[in-house]
Each structure stands twice: as C-alpha cells, then as structure tokens.
Scaffold this active site. Structure first.
Site, PDB file in Angstrom:
ATOM      1  N   GLU A 397       0.805  -1.217   0.000  1.00 18.99           N
ATOM      2  CA  GLU A 397       0.000   0.000   0.000  1.00 18.99           C
ATOM      3  C   GLU A 397       0.840   1.270   0.000  1.00 18.99           C
ATOM      4  OE1 GLU A 397      -0.617  -2.694   1.731  1.00 18.99           O
ATOM      5  OE2 GLU A 397      -2.593  -3.304   1.041  1.00 18.99           O
ATOM      6  N   GLN A 419      -7.897  -2.293  -0.807  1.00 23.52           N
ATOM      7  CA  GLN A 419      -8.778  -3.460  -0.867  1.00 23.52           C
ATOM      8  C   GLN A 419      -9.804  -3.380   0.267  1.00 23.52           C
ATOM      9  OE1 GLN A 419      -7.037  -7.589  -0.944  1.00 23.52           O
ATOM     10  NE2 GLN A 419      -7.788  -7.306  -3.032  1.00 23.52           N
ATOM     11  N   ALA A 421     -10.541  -0.568   3.684  1.00 19.78           N
ATOM     12  CA  ALA A 421     -10.075   0.679   4.304  1.00 19.78           C
ATOM     13  C   ALA A 421      -9.101   0.400   5.445  1.00 19.78           C
ATOM     14  CB  ALA A 421     -11.269   1.481   4.821  1.00 19.78           C
ATOM     15  N   ASP A 422      -9.277  -0.738   6.103  1.00 20.08           N
ATOM     16  CA  ASP A 422      -8.388  -1.122   7.205  1.00 20.08           C
ATOM     17  C   ASP A 422      -6.918  -1.097   6.779  1.00 20.08           C
ATOM     18  OD1 ASP A 422     -10.599  -2.867   9.089  1.00 20.08           O
ATOM     19  OD2 ASP A 422     -10.982  -2.723   6.956  1.00 20.08           O
ATOM     20  N   PHE A 423      -6.668  -1.445   5.507  1.00 21.88           N
ATOM     21  CA  PHE A 423      -5.285  -1.583   5.058  1.00 21.88           C
ATOM     22  C   PHE A 423      -4.641  -0.240   4.722  1.00 21.88           C
ATOM     23  CE2 PHE A 423      -7.003  -5.858   3.430  1.00 21.88           C
ATOM     24  CZ  PHE A 423      -6.953  -6.379   4.712  1.00 21.88           C
ATOM     25  N   HIS A 464     -11.386  -6.090   8.970  1.00 15.97           N
ATOM     26  CA  HIS A 464     -12.109  -5.905   7.699  1.00 15.97           C
ATOM     27  C   HIS A 464     -13.412  -5.156   7.931  1.00 15.97           C
ATOM     28  CE1 HIS A 464      -9.348  -9.098   6.478  1.00 15.97           C
ATOM     29  NE2 HIS A 464      -9.606  -8.792   5.227  1.00 15.97           N
TER      30      HIS A 464
END
Ligand SMILES: Cc1ncc(C[n+]2csc(CCOP(=O)(O)OP(=O)(O)O)c2C)c(N)n1
Length: 658
Positions: A397, A419, A421-423, A464
């Site tokens: 990211e 993929q 928003a958490d990431f 997630h």
C-alpha cells in the site's frame, strides 16, 4: 583513484570539477552561517559531491530527480538560482516553501526536482509513479531517486523496488552508502555485504560504483540511463562513499573511528579530481583560483540578496487557504434518464465514466484488473481501458500511494483502491505526510483519490470492518467523502476525481448491495461540503453519515417519529457545519450518530462547534452516539452490541423527551 579509464571530453571534465566545487564552497559558507545562528540546520554532503553532480550531469534536464538531504549538488547542477536556495534555508518567501518547510524539503517542477519528506522512504515509490507516467505516454525518460543506505531498511525501499521491477519502470535507484545512518553503522543496519546484491532478490540489474570518482559516476550513469530510455527497466546503483561530517552538524562524529575518517579523507572526490586535472594539464592552479573566486563572488552576492529580503509576515488566511489547491468546481447536472441501481453499481459506473472522461486517469489496486477487485467494482474495466490503466499492484500500500503521488506529479490522475479501508494503515505515512502536505509545503498538489471500502455489520472482524475516517479528518490537506446513497456516491466520486486535491472516498461495504436508488445514467457531479437534509422535522436534529443515515431512518420509522431533521453530511472534509447550525437553531436539540467508536471522532468536533456557535439555541444536551471503545468484534451478537444502532434508538427517545 582511477580516472583514466573513463573517457570524458576535457571541457566537460572542467565543467564537472566546477560543478563539484560549487556545492562544496556553498557548504563551507553554510557551516559558518550555521555557527552564527543564521540558518537552522545543516545536513552535510561534503565528500559525497561526485554522486549528486555525476548523476545530475548524466541525466537530461527534463528528467526528474528525487534527491535526499545530502544532495545539494543536484540542486546546483540543475542551476537553481542560489539566492532562492539561500532564502529557502533562511525561511524566506522567495525560497521554495514560503517558510513552511526547512532545508531540502521541497521540490520544483521548473527544475524537475522532487524533494524528500523527512520520512526518507516514500519518495522511492513516488519515483515509480513518475516513471510510470513517462512509460504510459511512451516518453523515453529516466527518473533518478536517491536514498541513504540507512533508509534501505525501510519497507518503502523494498516496496518501491519490487513495484518498479514488476512494472519494468525506468527508475535509477541510487543508494548512497556513506557508512552510517545517523550513528548506526552499516553492519547494524543490514546483513548483506553489498546493498547492490539486493538487486537479485528483486530481479533487478544492479551495480556498485565508486561514489567518490566523478568520472566513474558520470560515465556509468550516463551509459545506463541511455540504455534504460530505450529499454525501460529499473536499475539499482550502490555508490560507495563516506559521510565526512556529522549526521547534521550538531550531532558530531565522535562515534566514527579516526582511521575510517583518514582513509576516506584521502579519497575526497574534489581534491583527487583536482590533482588529476592538474596532472593532466587540463587545468592549472591559476584557473582553479579563478573558478574559486567566481564562485565565491556568486555565493556572496546571492547571499546578500537573501539577507536583504524581508522576513515573512504571517497572514493567517493565506496559510489556511493554501492548504488546498483551488478547485474550480463545475456542476454537471444529472440527466433525467435514470436507472435503479445499487451503491456498488453507482460507484463502478462513476469510476468508469471518469475513466472515459480523463484519458490520463489510472486505477491501481490489488486484484483490480482481470479479477475486477474484491467487490467487483472494476469488473470488465480492462476490456475498455486495458491493463496499463487498470493496474494490478503487488501487496504494498505504501509504495502504491506514493506511486499515485508520482503519477500526479507527472501530469496524471490516480485512483487507488484500498482493498479494505483497514489496510490504509500500511499506506498511512504517504497519505498523511506526502499527499496531505505537499501543496501547502511547496505548491505540488496530489491529484489522487483513495477508495476506501469500509464499515461494519458484515461479521468480518477487527481488520475488515473499520470505519477509519477519523484518521484522516484530523489531517489538514486531505478531503474526506462518505456517501450513504448510490446517487450521492456516483456524483461525489466524479467530483473527487475532478478535484486536484487528495480525497479519501469511503464506501460502506454493508451498503454496497443493500442500498438501491434511481441514479442518472450519464456523468454528473455533486459539490463537496453540502450536507443533504433528507427528512425535515421541527423537534430534533439528527446529524450522521454513511451507514448511520440508514440506521437513523430505520429507527425513526420503527419508532414512528416524524419530527426530526435528518442531515446526511455526505462529505466530512469539507464539512457543511452551517447546515448543522441552521437545523439546530430551528430544532434546539442535536444528536450525532457515527459508526466509528466515539472518542476523537467527527461527532465530538461537531458537538464542540455547536456548543461554541449555537449554545443559546439549545434546549437540551448535545448527544453523541457511536460504537463501543473496543476493536470491532467478529461474532455477530458481539458486533451488534459494539455498533451504535440500538443505543441510538434509546438516546434519541431520551433526548426528544428531555
Ligand atoms: C521514518 C524515519 N525514521 C527516522 C528518521 C530520522 N533520521 C533522519 S535521517 C536518518 C539517517 C538516515 O541514514 P541514511 O539513509 O544512511 O542517510 P544519510 O543520512 O546517511 O545520508 C535518520 C535515522 C526519519 N527522518 N524518518
């Protein structure tokens, strides 16, 4: 030092010598000014000039270079007026950042130099984006980016090299191995003998170059660059050199053994080259003294210009306005022809129409190409736009956010799909430090949209399900959009892509396939900073956004309450606080519902603002309702308890009855 094997025209050898002498003499002057307290901080590149000067001389002036804090020679070789550099270091207006950032933390499109941010690594990914833009336009250009050997330990280094290799980007990764990262020697930083050896792991050509030999640096980089223009690929270069002064002047060099200093002092790039030129009769002492005098005069006169310049007079409104690039929003009215579609379709449609509208728009994300993204938003896009513009990325990211910035710097637009928003956490640094701050710092906007599939209620657990908009609403320089309905999502996404500023675009996964609406089939835009009043009533104001809007409506229907204003914020930055004030002034009561856990969220700020601006209109305490102060649990019963919907119904009724 072996100079003879490198064939360079004699006049050009003199030019290279003068190009190294200039930064050396500037630095010597700056060290005096530093001791006099006339500049704030200095990172010395003394002893490393051959690398900056050699690389800058080997590239064409229309090719981008991304230097670090010890690369003064790049700035001077590109002929930046010295008085502007001096003004920059004195925090004066004619510098490059209007006093907003220090030392070498700036770029200039005019000279094709893109400066660093303090965090070191992100610019490596930015170089990828710049090179990608060249490649997509079939321009035969090389991009050179610098890093110290210390910063090669950052994940950004690995990510950027990996991406460049997978995408065959013509980037010269220039590692200046100068022995120490602040006080930490190389053997405590990495385990391999040569950093160039890492090239093998990335499937990348790499070379070791004597960084103190100007003719070697220049000729080898020039040859490589020529080859890379015709056969695009990244190359890793390790320049062996040494840091002859402290990390920055105040920190000293006590931890460096004297023998090392002595060995490298004997390899000084300037002295050795001077001796060589004298021996070859290419220059004589008189001409060298003349060069020195010319440079000294130039430094003195430009310094005088910088000293003569008035100090900056702070102007609050100018500072506030220049956080964002001015965006001339054009309302494109929706067509009357509509179709009932889901939120997920509306986003897909909006994105596709933007791809048609902007030929310079590139989508990047994990699995977005053939697979169509995990939520299928880009399904079929490669048939229309090809895999160059709809790009699958490796799982990295940070490098991709940085590459999006690089695309923007080089005239493109970028949409990145997180993929989940958490990431965004693994791309957080470039979002909040690079994208958010560049325009304010040196006027370089980030034409980037980051799509953020977010939200709970989907039994997906702590990693997630987050709705992490508060990580970004806190950061000046970012815009944050959070639609609740398909119609808004499509129009606001179009605006986000038109807007030259960085936008975090939140898409609630729970709404993707549950929220339907009649949506105009053609392209249209909606303005940022305009909340929508979706229900009107006189007794209470409900302010919310995203899934909260749907929970509020359901609660009102279930309880049979028809006396509430329901305000859907739609965008959180800019925030339509005036719409909140005018509703509260009418109803006298305010409840704010947010899906995120309560503390530090947007509800708290809205509450504080209403207290400050509408206190005398209030007929009851402002209520904030949000999720529990825990991570989001996976189990559905636990998640239902975590989420605020049920508590909202209770507190709403209490406030109405208050
Ligand atoms: C993310 C981050 N961590 C730590 C620092 C503090 N810091 C600034 S420069 C530096 C050393 C960098 O060493 P290297 O990459 O070898 O470059 P050099 O200074 O030797 O040229 C450190 C630790 C920082 N600026 N950013």
């Amino acid at each position: 030092m072996d100079y003879k094997q490198f064939k360079v025209d004699k006049d050009f050898q003199i030019k290279l010598y003068k190009s190294m002498l200039l930064p050396r003499m500037i630095e010597e002057k700056m060290l005096i000014l530093l001791r006099q307290g006339k500049i704030s901080k200095w990172f010395s590149g003394i002893g490393q000039e051959a690398i900056s000067v050699g690389v800058a001389s080997a590239l064409n002036n229309d090719e981008y270079i991304l230097p670090m804090h010890r690369n003064l020679g790049i700035f001077t070789t590109r002929n930046i007026p010295l008085h502007r550099l001096f003004a920059q270091w004195q925090g004066k207006a004619s510098g490059f950042t209007q006093g907003r950032d220090r030392s070498f933390h700036f770029g200039t499109q005019e000279y094709r130099i893109i400066g660093m941010i303090s965090h070191l690594g992100p610019q490596l990914g930015v170089a990828d984006g710049i090179a990608l833009a060249h490649k997509l336009r079939n321009e035969k250009k090389v991009t050179a980016v610098f890093t110290g050997e210390g910063a090669t330990s950052e994940g950004d280094f690995h990510e950027a090299l990996n991406v460049a290799s997978v995408w065959d980007l013509p980037v010269l990764f220039c590692v200046e191995n100068n022995g120490y990262g602040l006080s930490t020697p190389t053997n405590e930083q990495f385990k391999c003998e040569h950093l160039a050896d890492k090239g093998i792991g990335y499937g990348m050509e790499s070379h070791i170059i004597d960084g103190n030999n100007i003719l070697e640096v220049y000729t080898r980089v020039r040859t490589l660059a020529q080859d890379m223009r015709n056969r695009p690929r990244p190359v890793l270069l390790e320049f062996k050199t040494f840091r002859m002064r402290g990390h920055e002047e105040a920190s000293g060099t006590k931890y460096v053994p004297q023998e090392l200093m002595d060995t490298w002092a004997a390899k000084d790039p300037l002295d050795n080259f001077k001796q060589f030129l004298l021996k070859q009769d290419i220059v004589n002492m008189e001409s060298i003294e003349e060069f020195q005098k010319d440079i000294q005069d130039k430094i003195d006169s430009h310094l005088q210009m910088a000293f003569n310049e008035d100090a900056i007079v702070p102007n609050e409104s100018k500072e506030l306005i220049e956080v964002y690039k001015t965006f001339d929003f054009k309302l494109i009215e929706p067509s009357i022809h509509t179709k009932s579609i889901r939120l997920v379709d509306a986003i897909s449609q909006g994105l596709k129409q933007s791809m048609q509208r902007f030929e310079n728009l590139v989508i990047m994300g994990q699995d977005v190409a053939d697979y169509g993204g995990v939520f299928k938003i880009t399904e079929g896009f490669i048939n229309d736009f090809g895999k160059e513009r709809v790009r699958n990325t490796p799982i990295c990211e940070s490098a991709i956010v940085s590459a999006a910035m690089g695309l923007s710097i080089n005239g493109m637009k970028a949409v990145m799909e997180m993929q989940f928003a958490d990431f965004a956490s693994t791309g957080f640094n470039p979002i909040v430090n690079y994208l958010a701050k560049s325009y304010y710092r040196w006027g370089e906007h980030a034409d980037v949209v980051i799509r953020m599939p977010c939200g709970g209620g989907v039994a997906a657990g702590p990693f997630h399900s987050q709705t992490n908009e508060a990580w970004f609403t806190k950061t000046p320089g970012l815009k944050v959009v959070y639609p609740a309905f398909p119609y808004d999502a499509k129009g606001l996404l179009a605006t986000a892509i038109e807007d030259p500023n960085p936008v975090l675009f939140f898409e609630h996964k729970g709404l993707y396939r549950s929220s339907y609406q009649e949506v105009p089939v053609d392209y249209y835009t909606l303005p940022f900073g305009k909340a929508s009043l979706i229900r009107e009533g006189a007794s209470i104001t409900i302010v919310t956004y995203g899934a909260g809007v749907h929970w509020a409506l359901e609660t009102l229907d279930t309880l049979g309450i028809d006396s509430a204003d329901v305000l859907d914020l739609r965008t959180l930055q800019p925030l339509d606080i005036d719409a909140v004030y005018s509703s509260v002034r009418k109803t006298g009561k305010l409840i704010i519902l947010q899906e995120d856990s309560l503390f530090g969220g947007i509800a708290s700020d809205i509450s504080a603002l209403v207290m400050e601006h509408c206190f005398e209109y209030l007929d009851g305490p402002i209520k904030r309702v949000g999720s529990l102060e825990t991570p989001i649990p996976f189990n559905s019963a636990l998640e239902a308890q975590y989420l605020p919907k049920d508590r909202f119904a209770v507190i709403l009724q209490e406030l109405i009855a208050y």
